[in-house]
Design a protein around this motif. Structure first.
Motif, short mmCIF file in Angstrom:
data_model
loop_
_atom_site.label_atom_id
_atom_site.label_comp_id
_atom_site.label_asym_id
_atom_site.label_seq_id
_atom_site.Cartn_x
_atom_site.Cartn_y
_atom_site.Cartn_z
N ASP A 131 46.57 51.00 45.23
CA ASP A 131 45.31 51.22 44.52
C ASP A 131 45.29 50.52 43.16
OD1 ASP A 131 42.70 52.78 44.20
OD2 ASP A 131 43.80 53.41 42.41
N HIS A 132 46.42 50.55 42.44
CA HIS A 132 46.41 49.98 41.07
C HIS A 132 46.16 48.47 41.05
CE1 HIS A 132 47.24 49.33 36.88
NE2 HIS A 132 48.21 48.50 37.19
N PRO A 133 46.84 47.64 41.87
CA PRO A 133 46.52 46.22 41.84
C PRO A 133 45.39 45.82 42.78
CG PRO A 133 48.42 46.54 43.24
CD PRO A 133 48.04 47.91 42.71
N ARG A 134 44.74 46.81 43.41
CA ARG A 134 43.71 46.48 44.39
C ARG A 134 42.52 45.75 43.77
NH1 ARG A 134 42.47 51.45 47.57
NH2 ARG A 134 44.37 50.85 48.67
N GLY A 135 42.16 46.12 42.54
CA GLY A 135 41.05 45.45 41.89
C GLY A 135 41.32 43.96 41.72
N ARG A 136 42.56 43.63 41.32
CA ARG A 136 42.91 42.22 41.16
C ARG A 136 42.94 41.50 42.50
NH1 ARG A 136 48.18 43.07 37.98
NH2 ARG A 136 47.65 45.22 38.49
N ALA A 137 43.45 42.16 43.53
CA ALA A 137 43.47 41.53 44.85
C ALA A 137 42.05 41.23 45.32
CB ALA A 137 44.18 42.45 45.85
N MET A 138 41.16 42.20 45.14
CA MET A 138 39.76 41.98 45.51
C MET A 138 39.15 40.85 44.68
SD MET A 138 38.74 44.11 47.89
CE MET A 138 38.93 45.75 48.57
N GLY A 139 39.49 40.84 43.38
CA GLY A 139 38.95 39.80 42.51
C GLY A 139 39.38 38.41 42.94
N TRP A 140 40.65 38.28 43.36
CA TRP A 140 41.13 36.96 43.78
C TRP A 140 40.43 36.51 45.05
CZ3 TRP A 140 43.20 33.59 40.84
CH2 TRP A 140 44.04 33.96 39.78
N GLY A 259 34.17 35.66 35.99
CA GLY A 259 33.77 37.05 36.09
C GLY A 259 34.54 37.81 37.15
N THR A 260 34.78 37.19 38.31
CA THR A 260 35.52 37.90 39.37
C THR A 260 36.97 38.13 38.98
OG1 THR A 260 35.93 35.78 40.50
CG2 THR A 260 34.04 37.07 41.23
N ILE A 261 37.58 37.15 38.32
CA ILE A 261 38.99 37.32 37.91
C ILE A 261 39.10 38.37 36.80
CG2 ILE A 261 40.96 36.18 36.84
CD1 ILE A 261 40.08 33.61 38.27
N LEU A 262 38.25 38.26 35.77
CA LEU A 262 38.25 39.26 34.70
C LEU A 262 37.82 40.62 35.23
CD1 LEU A 262 36.69 37.18 31.78
CD2 LEU A 262 39.09 37.83 32.08
N GLY A 263 36.87 40.61 36.16
CA GLY A 263 36.42 41.87 36.74
C GLY A 263 37.51 42.58 37.52
N GLY A 264 38.40 41.81 38.15
CA GLY A 264 39.53 42.42 38.84
C GLY A 264 40.45 43.13 37.87
N GLN A 265 40.66 42.52 36.69
CA GLN A 265 41.46 43.18 35.66
C GLN A 265 40.79 44.46 35.18
OE1 GLN A 265 44.47 42.19 34.45
NE2 GLN A 265 44.58 40.41 35.79
N LEU A 266 39.47 44.40 34.96
CA LEU A 266 38.74 45.59 34.53
C LEU A 266 38.84 46.71 35.56
CD1 LEU A 266 35.39 44.26 32.99
CD2 LEU A 266 37.19 45.55 31.82
N ALA A 267 38.74 46.35 36.83
CA ALA A 267 38.78 47.37 37.88
C ALA A 267 40.10 48.12 37.90
CB ALA A 267 38.52 46.72 39.24
N ASP A 268 41.19 47.45 37.49
CA ASP A 268 42.51 48.09 37.48
C ASP A 268 42.82 48.78 36.15
OD1 ASP A 268 43.10 47.41 40.07
OD2 ASP A 268 44.07 45.52 39.53
N ARG A 269 42.17 48.34 35.07
CA ARG A 269 42.49 48.89 33.75
C ARG A 269 41.52 49.99 33.30
NH1 ARG A 269 46.19 45.58 31.06
NH2 ARG A 269 46.61 43.61 32.13
N CYS A 309 26.02 34.56 35.53
CA CYS A 309 27.03 34.66 36.57
C CYS A 309 28.22 35.51 36.12
CB CYS A 309 27.51 33.27 36.98
SG CYS A 309 26.39 32.40 38.08
N LEU A 310 28.62 35.34 34.85
CA LEU A 310 29.76 36.07 34.32
C LEU A 310 29.53 37.57 34.36
CD1 LEU A 310 32.51 36.09 32.79
CD2 LEU A 310 31.19 35.98 30.67
N VAL A 311 28.43 38.04 33.78
CA VAL A 311 28.20 39.48 33.70
C VAL A 311 27.92 40.07 35.08
CG1 VAL A 311 27.44 39.39 31.31
CG2 VAL A 311 25.74 39.17 33.12
N ASN A 312 27.29 39.29 35.96
CA ASN A 312 27.04 39.77 37.32
C ASN A 312 28.34 39.97 38.09
OD1 ASN A 312 26.52 39.06 40.39
ND2 ASN A 312 24.62 39.92 39.59
N ALA A 313 29.26 39.01 37.93
CA ALA A 313 30.51 39.06 38.68
C ALA A 313 31.51 40.06 38.11
CB ALA A 313 31.15 37.67 38.72
N LEU A 314 31.39 40.42 36.85
CA LEU A 314 32.35 41.34 36.23
C LEU A 314 32.43 42.67 36.96
CD1 LEU A 314 31.86 40.92 32.36
CD2 LEU A 314 33.97 40.56 33.66
N GLY A 315 31.30 43.16 37.45
CA GLY A 315 31.30 44.47 38.07
C GLY A 315 31.61 44.48 39.55
#
Length: 393
Positions: A131-140, A259-269, A309-315
């Protein structure tokens, strides 16, 4: 802890999944620079060519839902490999189609093949990540989709200026075949257990999950308006040629992949993933108004496009990680249904966009996208309240 979690990610699978998601998404999205040239070649109107997205999205959505259910019963590997293999064949057939009817037929088939792949690959990545690194995996993995805009659309415009839209589809067929081979090597072998599947599906399709799937439709419409029509927007507003679109589109799309890469970090943090998703939708509303209602120069529009694109992809990674927090036995079904609801959003974006362009022009995109973004944000907050009463999300 971050280093350990990163090492735990299935990087070989993620790499193959990124290539597959790039090929699947490119099969539809990279037609954007060719709307005018395809209309001329096939002797039809531009809005009719734009609505190929609707045909593709419908078949994508149906196949995604069915593929998700089948993956929970039969296993994911066969659908991942087979979906991309048949996507390659369908794309080749589209490149050789003689008229609009057959282009539409093969575009629809390609959409179904892509849908079979996309919902299942997110389920496979989620099942192979904690679960913890899942946000980053999804982001990648979503970055593979984002690369469609960063690399795919500009590359399509550049290659298409030399070999035309048909030649570009031949290139796509080769990429899909390569991705299929990659998934054949990296996807987990074996089948999913299906004993008592009907009794367990209720544990996954809880009210907050169903509500969040519905909320995602609004977000996909907002994203689709930009992804489908931004190239045509630049052509119509500023008179840019097909070759001149390559660099602006690449710059525009950098916001999405960042946005997707940074958003993956946000999802885990950030623990509250649904709140993150809601806030990014509000920011998307502001960005949409600026992008489509104020266009003094190409550089300004491209800069605003990057921000949008950045703000849309962040979430988006937070949204996907929330959906993936269901029992593994029904994860394919839930994420397959996400593909189906996302397709509804793409159909809405293509159809609504065509109507708005032909009536009030591109300025109408801003109020529409802003309204839908705010509604989506309110929906996400509602899902957040529902989620407090359930284990999932």
């Amino acid at each position: 802890m971050t280093t350990t979690a990163s090492r735990a990610l299935p990087w070989a699978l993620i790499g193959a999944a990124c290539l597959g998601s790039f090929a699947a998404t490119s099969s539809g999205t990279t037609r954007a620079p060719f709307l005018l040239s395809m209309a001329h070649d096939l002797d039809v109107s531009m809005p009719l060519v734009a609505n190929l997205v609707s045909m593709t999205s419908i078949s994508w959505g149906v196949a995604s839902a069915l593929g998700g259910v089948m993956s929970d019963w039969l296993g994911r590997r066969v659908l991942l490999v087979g979906g991309l293999f048949f996507l390659s064949l369908a794309t080749l057939a589209l490149a050789n189609a003689g008229d609009f009817f057959w282009v539409a037929v093969w575009a629809t088939v390609a959409g179904g093949c892509s849908g079979t792949f996309m919902g299942v690959v997110f389920a496979e990545i989620s099942a192979r990540s904690a679960d913890h690194p899942r946000g980053r995996a999804m982001g990648w993995v979503m970055s593979g989709q984002s690369l469609t805009l960063v690399v795919g659309v500009p590359l399509a415009a550049w290659i298409g200026s030399m070999v035309g839209w048909r030649g570009w589809h031949v290139v796509l067929a080769g990429l899909a075949l390569l991705a299929s081979l990659g998934l054949a090597v990296t996807a987990r072998r074996g089948t999913a257990g299906h004993t008592a599947y009907r009794t367990r599906i209720g544990a996954g399709l809880t009210p907050p999950v169903v509500a969040l799937l519905a909320t995602g439709i609004a977000e996909r419409i907002c994203y689709g308006l930009a992804a489908i029509y931004f190239a045509t927007f630049l052509q119509e507003i500023y008179g840019l040629s097909l070759a001149e679109l390559a660099i602006p589109l690449a710059i525009f799309a950098l916001g999405n992949i960042a946005g997707t890469i940074l958003g993956g970090q946000l999802a885990d943090r950030v623990r509250d993933r649904l709140l993150t998703f809601s806030v990014t939708l509000v920011l998307s509303a502001v960005a949409a108004l600026m992008l489509f209602m104020w266009h003094p120069a190409p550089a300004v529009s491209v800069a605003l496009g990057v921000f949008y694109c950045l703000v849309n992809a962040l979430g988006r990674p937070s949204y996907m990680a929330s959906l993936a927090a269901v029992p593994d036995a029904v994860r394919g079904t839930v994420l397959g249904l996400n593909g189906a609801t996302a397709s509804v959003g793409w159909v809405g974006a293509a159809a609504l966009g065509a109507v708005i362009v032909s009536t009030v022009g591109f300025e109408g995109f801003g109020p529409l996208a802003a309204t839908l973004s705010v509604l989506g944000a309110l929906g996400a907050l509602g899902c957040r309240r529902l989620a407090r009463h359930y284990v999932s999300i």
